[in-house]
Design a protein around this motif. Structure first.
Motif, short mmCIF file in Angstrom:
data_model
loop_
_atom_site.label_atom_id
_atom_site.label_comp_id
_atom_site.label_asym_id
_atom_site.label_seq_id
_atom_site.Cartn_x
_atom_site.Cartn_y
_atom_site.Cartn_z
N ILE A 1 33.03 17.33 -31.98
CA ILE A 1 32.61 18.74 -31.87
C ILE A 1 31.78 19.13 -33.07
O ILE A 1 30.72 19.77 -32.94
N LEU A 2 32.23 18.76 -34.27
CA LEU A 2 31.47 19.11 -35.47
C LEU A 2 30.13 18.39 -35.52
O LEU A 2 29.15 18.93 -36.05
N THR A 3 30.06 17.19 -35.00
CA THR A 3 28.81 16.42 -35.08
C THR A 3 27.78 16.92 -34.08
O THR A 3 26.62 17.12 -34.43
N TRP A 4 28.18 17.11 -32.83
CA TRP A 4 27.19 17.37 -31.79
C TRP A 4 27.15 18.79 -31.26
O TRP A 4 26.18 19.18 -30.62
N ALA A 5 28.20 19.59 -31.50
CA ALA A 5 28.22 20.92 -30.88
C ALA A 5 28.03 22.06 -31.87
O ALA A 5 27.74 23.18 -31.46
N VAL A 6 28.21 21.81 -33.14
CA VAL A 6 28.13 22.89 -34.13
C VAL A 6 26.79 22.80 -34.85
O VAL A 6 26.42 21.75 -35.37
N GLU A 7 26.11 23.91 -34.88
CA GLU A 7 24.85 24.00 -35.65
C GLU A 7 25.03 25.08 -36.70
O GLU A 7 24.53 26.19 -36.57
N PHE A 8 25.76 24.73 -37.74
CA PHE A 8 26.06 25.67 -38.81
C PHE A 8 25.77 24.97 -40.13
O PHE A 8 26.15 23.82 -40.33
N ASN B 1 27.54 17.69 -39.96
CA ASN B 1 27.42 16.46 -39.17
C ASN B 1 28.10 15.28 -39.86
O ASN B 1 28.74 14.45 -39.21
N VAL B 2 27.96 15.20 -41.18
CA VAL B 2 28.60 14.11 -41.93
C VAL B 2 30.12 14.27 -41.90
O VAL B 2 30.86 13.28 -41.73
N VAL B 3 30.60 15.49 -42.01
CA VAL B 3 32.04 15.74 -41.93
C VAL B 3 32.57 15.31 -40.56
O VAL B 3 33.63 14.70 -40.44
N GLY B 4 31.81 15.60 -39.50
CA GLY B 4 32.21 15.21 -38.16
C GLY B 4 32.26 13.69 -38.00
O GLY B 4 33.20 13.15 -37.39
N VAL B 5 31.29 13.00 -38.55
CA VAL B 5 31.28 11.54 -38.46
C VAL B 5 32.45 10.95 -39.25
O VAL B 5 33.11 10.00 -38.79
#
Length: 93
Positions: free
Chosen positions: A15-22, A30-34
């Motif tokens: 969700i953090l990588t592909w759905a959040v644009e913040f 994106n790095v946190v999501g990965v």
């Protein structure tokens, strides 16, 4: 880490990588999501490994199994007899 916790980390990372644009200053979401997805994958692998090892560790197979089945006759049941003592010389209500 349990398997459910690992799957939750993978979902949160996706969700953090592909759905959040913040955008935060000094932090790339994106790095946190990965990183969360990789941590979830490592935890999932470790959880599956633990399950596999626990199922395999039953005990030595070389020992014969001795079973002593003892059957005992059940004790006789006690039966309770109830007497109904009615006096029919009383008038009915």
């Amino acid at each position: 880490m349990t398997i459910a916790g690992s799957i939750i980390l993978i979902m949160l990372g996706a969700i953090l990588t592909w759905a959040v644009e913040f955008d935060l200053a000094g932090l790339d979401i994106n790095v946190v999501g990965v990183v969360l997805m990789l941590g979830g994958l490592v935890g999932l692998g470790f959880g599956l490994y633990r399950i596999r090892v626990a199922r395999r560790a039953v005990g030595p197979i070389d020992e014969p199994v001795h079973r002593h089945e003892i059957y005992e006759e059940p004790q006789a049941r006690r039966t309770t007899v109830y007497e109904d003592r009615r006096h029919y010389d009383e008038p009915p209500l």
